[in-house]
Design a protein around this motif. Structure first.
Motif, short mmCIF file in Angstrom:
data_model
loop_
_atom_site.label_atom_id
_atom_site.label_comp_id
_atom_site.label_asym_id
_atom_site.label_seq_id
_atom_site.Cartn_x
_atom_site.Cartn_y
_atom_site.Cartn_z
N UNK A 116 0.86 -1.19 0.00
CA UNK A 116 0.00 0.00 0.00
C UNK A 116 0.89 1.23 0.00
N UNK A 117 0.69 2.09 -0.99
CA UNK A 117 1.48 3.32 -1.12
C UNK A 117 0.56 4.50 -0.86
N UNK A 118 0.76 5.18 0.25
CA UNK A 118 -0.09 6.31 0.63
C UNK A 118 0.40 7.58 -0.05
N UNK A 119 -0.41 8.60 -0.03
CA UNK A 119 -0.10 9.85 -0.73
C UNK A 119 1.12 10.56 -0.13
N UNK A 120 1.45 10.28 1.14
CA UNK A 120 2.60 10.92 1.78
C UNK A 120 3.89 10.13 1.63
N UNK A 121 3.85 9.04 0.85
CA UNK A 121 5.03 8.18 0.70
C UNK A 121 6.10 8.85 -0.15
N UNK A 122 7.33 8.40 0.02
CA UNK A 122 8.43 8.77 -0.87
C UNK A 122 8.24 7.95 -2.15
N UNK A 123 7.72 8.58 -3.19
CA UNK A 123 7.31 7.85 -4.39
C UNK A 123 8.48 7.14 -5.06
N UNK A 124 9.60 7.81 -5.19
CA UNK A 124 10.76 7.21 -5.85
C UNK A 124 11.25 5.98 -5.08
N UNK A 143 -4.96 7.58 -5.23
CA UNK A 143 -5.25 8.10 -6.57
C UNK A 143 -4.53 9.40 -6.88
N UNK A 144 -4.17 10.18 -5.85
CA UNK A 144 -3.52 11.46 -6.08
C UNK A 144 -2.08 11.30 -6.59
N UNK A 145 -1.46 10.16 -6.29
CA UNK A 145 -0.06 9.96 -6.71
C UNK A 145 0.09 8.79 -7.67
N UNK A 146 -1.02 8.23 -8.11
CA UNK A 146 -0.95 7.00 -8.92
C UNK A 146 -0.17 7.22 -10.21
N UNK A 147 -0.43 8.29 -10.94
CA UNK A 147 0.25 8.52 -12.21
C UNK A 147 1.76 8.68 -12.01
N UNK A 201 3.52 7.59 -9.48
CA UNK A 201 4.06 6.31 -9.01
C UNK A 201 4.21 5.33 -10.17
N UNK A 202 3.20 5.24 -11.02
CA UNK A 202 3.26 4.32 -12.16
C UNK A 202 4.41 4.68 -13.09
N UNK A 203 4.62 5.97 -13.32
CA UNK A 203 5.72 6.41 -14.17
C UNK A 203 7.06 6.01 -13.56
N UNK A 204 7.19 6.16 -12.24
CA UNK A 204 8.44 5.79 -11.56
C UNK A 204 8.67 4.28 -11.64
N UNK A 205 7.61 3.50 -11.51
CA UNK A 205 7.74 2.04 -11.62
C UNK A 205 8.20 1.64 -13.01
N UNK A 206 7.64 2.27 -14.04
CA UNK A 206 8.03 1.97 -15.41
C UNK A 206 9.50 2.30 -15.64
N UNK A 207 9.95 3.39 -15.07
CA UNK A 207 11.33 3.81 -15.22
C UNK A 207 12.28 2.81 -14.57
N UNK A 208 11.98 2.41 -13.33
CA UNK A 208 12.86 1.46 -12.63
C UNK A 208 12.77 0.06 -13.22
N UNK A 209 11.59 -0.31 -13.73
CA UNK A 209 11.45 -1.61 -14.38
C UNK A 209 12.32 -1.68 -15.62
N UNK A 210 12.39 -0.57 -16.37
CA UNK A 210 13.24 -0.52 -17.54
C UNK A 210 14.70 -0.68 -17.20
N UNK A 211 15.11 -0.17 -16.02
CA UNK A 211 16.50 -0.27 -15.59
C UNK A 211 16.83 -1.67 -15.05
N UNK A 225 4.45 4.94 3.80
CA UNK A 225 3.69 6.07 4.33
C UNK A 225 4.44 6.64 5.52
N UNK A 226 3.80 7.58 6.23
CA UNK A 226 4.36 8.05 7.49
C UNK A 226 4.08 7.00 8.57
N UNK A 227 4.79 7.04 9.71
CA UNK A 227 4.64 5.99 10.73
C UNK A 227 3.22 5.83 11.27
N UNK A 228 2.50 6.94 11.47
CA UNK A 228 1.15 6.84 12.01
C UNK A 228 0.22 6.10 11.05
N UNK A 229 0.36 6.39 9.76
CA UNK A 229 -0.46 5.70 8.76
C UNK A 229 -0.07 4.23 8.66
#
Length: 502
Positions: A204-212, A240-244, A246-256, A346-350
């Motif tokens: 689960x990736x929350x909106x406050x996560x470090x996306x990279x 949903x606020x960070x999905x695009x 996050x998906x772009x970052x996943x594609x980039x790292x998958x390519x590497x 996410x942050x620790x509380x989440x």
């Protein structure tokens, strides 16, 4: 030697107590370690051949599997202390209790999974030896190079009276302790140790996560070891606020992850065929859209009823679904009632909230440890797995405490003991019963006194995650209302003042 005669020989050795002596266990593990060390090159080659998929990471992953396995062997050897075992054995003689005494399970039969085969065979084997058990490997005839190597070197190194290899599946499991890494359900009993390899893992990736960081960590966990680890995340739930992004970052790292010159990747796993079939069907129905290359797929799930939200994924396939809130993320995660692992970014509380409300055997906040990707799913048992490996000696042994000097009992227990001990003296027994009743019967004449009330915690002293949000929201609303009211009053007063005649 046939499988049946080999097991009978192990049973005889278990009855004789051949493996109870810690010195014997030390010698067996030392011989095992020496055998693996001397054949390291051959073993590494066999691991690489079995997992060769065309990825440049294969040899590195083979090295990681080998050295993680050797680390487990060394840990079990270091955990055996002959002098301490002798001291513990004679505790009763010295008038002390031996509460920590444990004995091995007798005959242990290991049925390994194909994922990271070398680790999955050696780690339970060495742990069972360290626990004081006789061991048998269930290795049916296969095309796996690792099996061929181990069938050759292990019988030459270990005591044939306490170790054997079974060339077929053992259907009769009486009088043995079965370690089954291929189980498909939460089966647990006193005579088996099962790993549910079909249980799922979710991130689960929350909106406050470090996306990279989250994308890099999840891609590594999903694609390492051909994407066949039971701990590779099967579904990634992203706000949903960070999905695009996050998906772009996943594609980039998958390519590497894959070398540019790779033309094709082969995953030698039957579950991968099921994943490909489900993905194709979902695409045809419009339930998902995919991106990526011929090497990997990033799957965007639109329909929550899609079977891919509930199935075990294998191979280089990263499934992503969006959520609107934390509660929504929890609801999506509960599509699988019993998760193997939960990874929260996410942050620790989440992270605390999510791990509390999602039922998973284990959870990790802002990490997916690399070592957990190696080996089978941790067995389903009340005994916790050690921090860096899947098995502990306590899983392969049973408690057998010895007592000689119990601590002084409470006054009530002493009275009970006194009453029962006077069985030969009826008058004394009646007197003891009167004393006992006087101690435990309440003033109201009932059988027991009321328990003392605990200190009542003030209401609202501990606010949960949602309660804090509700109070914060209410505070903001009240602030707006009060500010609006004050502003309105000021405007009205000013208007009246301006209309008042001089």
């Amino acid at each position: 030697m046939s499988s049946l005669s080999g097991l009978e020989q192990l049973r005889a050795a278990a009855i004789d107590g051949r493996t109870e002596n810690v010195r014997h266990r030390q010698n067996e593990i030392q011989k095992l370690h020496l055998c693996l060390r001397e054949n390291a090159a051959t073993i590494l080659s066999s691991i690489t051949k079995d997992s060769d998929s065309g990825s440049s990471n294969t040899s590195l992953e083979s090295e990681a599997e080998f050295w993680l396995t050797m680390n487990a062997v060394e840990q079990q050897y270091d955990g055996l202390d002959f002098e301490a075992s002798i001291k513990q054995e004679y505790l009763i003689v010295t008038g002390a209790n031996n509460q920590g005494r444990r004995i091995g399970k007798g005959v242990v039969v290991i049925r390994p999974t194909t994922h990271t085969r070398f680790y999955s065979i050696i780690v339970p084997l060495v742990t069972a030896i360290a626990a004081g058990s006789c061991t048998a490997l269930e290795l049916a005839d296969t095309m796996l190079n690792v099996d061929s190597v181990l069938k050759d070197i292990l019988p030459k190194s270990l005591d044939p009276d306490t170790f054997c290899i079974i060339n077929a599946t053992l259907y009769s499991q009486e009088h043995v302790f079965l370690v089954d890494q291929t189980a498909q359900s939460n089966v647990s009993s006193v005579d088996r140790l099962c790993s549910n390899y079909s249980a799922r893992a979710i991130a689960i990736v929350d909106r406050d996560a470090d996306i990279e960081f989250a994308a890099k960590t999840i891609v590594k966990a999903r694609f390492s070891f051909q994407g066949t680890s039971p701990y590779s995340p099967d579904l990634i739930v992203v706000n949903e606020y960070i999905k695009d992004e996050f998906t772009e970052a996943c594609s980039r790292y998958a390519g590497k992850f894959f070398p540019s010159m790779s033309k094709s990747i082969t995953v030698r796993n039957n579950n991968f065929l099921e994943t490909k079939k489900a993905l194709k069907a979902a695409e045809e129905k419009g339930e998902v859209t995919t991106s990526g290359t011929t090497l990997f797929k990033i799957v965007d799930i639109h329909d929550r009823s899609c079977p891919m939200t509930k199935m075990k994924i294998s191979g280089y396939c990263l499934s992503i679904i969006s959520s609107s809130s934390l509660v929504d993320s929890v609801s999506i995660s509960k599509l699988s009632p019993d998760l193997l692992a939960l990874y929260t970014f996410s942050d620790p509380a989440t992270a605390k909230f999510l791990s509390q409300h999602v039922n998973a055997h284990t959870s990790f906040a802002n990490s997916i440890p690399s070592h957990i990707l190696v080996g089978p799913a941790a067995p389903i048992t009340p005994v916790p797995a050690p921090p860096h490996h899947k098995y502990s000696t306590n899983m392969f042994s049973s408690p057998r405490p010895q007592y000689i000097a119990l601590p002084a009992p409470s006054s009530n227990l002493a009275l009970i003991d006194d009453m029962l001990a006077r069985f030969y003296e009826p008058a004394g027994q009646s007197s003891a019963l009167v004393k006992l009743r006087g101690k435990v019967v309440g003033k109201d004449g009932k059988a027991a006194k009321l328990l003392k009330p605990k200190k009542v915690q003030p209401e609202g002293s501990q606010l949960g995650f949602f309660e804090q949000g509700i109070l914060l929201g209410a505070g903001l609303v009240l602030t707006v209302i009060i500010s609006t009211a004050i502003g309105g009053i000021w405007v009205v007063k000013r208007s009246i003042k301006e209309q008042r005649p001089l």
